[in-house]
Design an enzyme around this catalytic site. Structure first.
Site, mmCIF file in Angstrom:
data_model
loop_
_atom_site.group_PDB
_atom_site.id
_atom_site.type_symbol
_atom_site.label_atom_id
_atom_site.label_comp_id
_atom_site.label_asym_id
_atom_site.label_seq_id
_atom_site.Cartn_x
_atom_site.Cartn_y
_atom_site.Cartn_z
ATOM 1 C CB SER A 231 -0.922 0.014 1.222
ATOM 2 O OG SER A 231 -0.168 0.266 2.399
ATOM 3 C CB SER B 36 0.360 3.189 4.734
ATOM 4 O OG SER B 36 1.236 2.099 4.919
ATOM 5 C CE LYS C 110 0.428 1.159 8.921
ATOM 6 N NZ LYS C 110 -0.083 1.774 7.671
ATOM 7 C CB SER D 129 -1.001 5.784 7.347
ATOM 8 O OG SER D 129 -0.440 4.783 8.174
#
Length: 266
Positions: A72, A74, A129, A219
């Site tokens: 993705s 994010s 992350k 995100s």
């Protein structure tokens, strides 16, 4: 991913067990019965051939480095859709495959680390992350600014982001240098858009971390986790440290960016 890990473990132990039992018991009996004409059963032949390969893959993937593909946007602008990265599996301790139980403690995340983990609300998935909050920190996010223990993080505007491929949707977003204590890195923000989502303050409990994506307006990170806003230490998989390929689609037919090969993850 969990089923792949489980399958790898089962195949490794099954082929190893078959090979071992044959060497200890059945090979001798075949030799006594058939002499030099004794033929090795096909299952033993395959087990002997595949066990060393499977064992090496299992050890490397479980305790040294694991590949991961960015699914993705994010973590843009630092990690793009289609990036293949390597995850250091021993940075935070050695963990068993499948159940992720840590049996040797080697270190803990520091602020700014990019980590791969199993989110508490989706334990069968792997997400990525950045760690912005350590145990005991008071984290705030107000407007477009991150606060750590009441102090606003400083930002430097670098210009506008120009996306490519599946990341083109972020073209025009502000490209900022976020001066996170100990780790400066780039982030994306839509500074000219009102975005009330993800605002608030959180105090990180012991044994947990607060994580955010670098693409702050796109995100699903700790700010939005309803069950718990924090990442438990036991859910960590490792620290992302290198991009080894960028490729989209089967056989890289979507896009291929050789300039990203070998790029360290900051």
């Amino acid at each position: 991913m969990k089923w792949f890990e489980l399958g790898l473990v089962v195949l490794t132990f099954a082929t190893g067990l078959i090979w071992l039992l044959d060497r200890l018991f059945f090979a001798r009996r075949r030799a006594e019965r058939d002499g030099l004409l004794a033929e090795e059963p096909m299952v033993v032949d395959y087990s002997r051939a595949f066990f060393p390969v499977l064992a090496v893959v299992l050890v490397l993937r479980s305790f040294v480095a694991e590949p991961y593909k960015i699914p993705s946007s994010s973590m843009m602008p630092n990690l793009l859709i289609g990036d293949f990265i390597l995850v250091n599996k021993f940075a935070y301790g050695l963990r068993l495959p499948v159940n992720n139980h840590k049996f040797v403690a080697l270190g803990e995340p520091v602020r700014g680390d990019v980590v791969v983990f199993k989110p508490p609300h989706a334990p069968d998935q792997n997400w990525i992350k950045r760690v912005v909050g350590l145990p005991g920190d008071r984290i705030g996010f107000h407007g477009d600014t991150l606060y750590i223990n009441g102090e606003a993080v400083q930002y430097e505007k670098l210009g506008e982001f120009i996306g490519q491929g599946r990341g083109a949707e972020m073209t025009g977003a502000s490209l900022l240098l976020e001066k996170l204590p100990g780790r400066e890195h780039k982030v994306l923000e839509w500074l000219d858009r009102a975005n009330p989502a993800g605002q608030g303050e959180w105090t990180v409990p012991a044994g947990h971390y607060f994580v955010m994506g670098d693409n702050r307006d796109n995100s699903e990170d700790s700010r939005f986790w309803a069950q718990t806003h924090f990442l438990p230490e036991e859910n960590l998989r490792g620290r992302a440290f290198l991009i080894w390929l960028n490729c989209e689609g089967w056989f890289c037919r979507g896009s291929f960016d050789p300039s990203r090969i070998g790029t360290p993850i900051k």
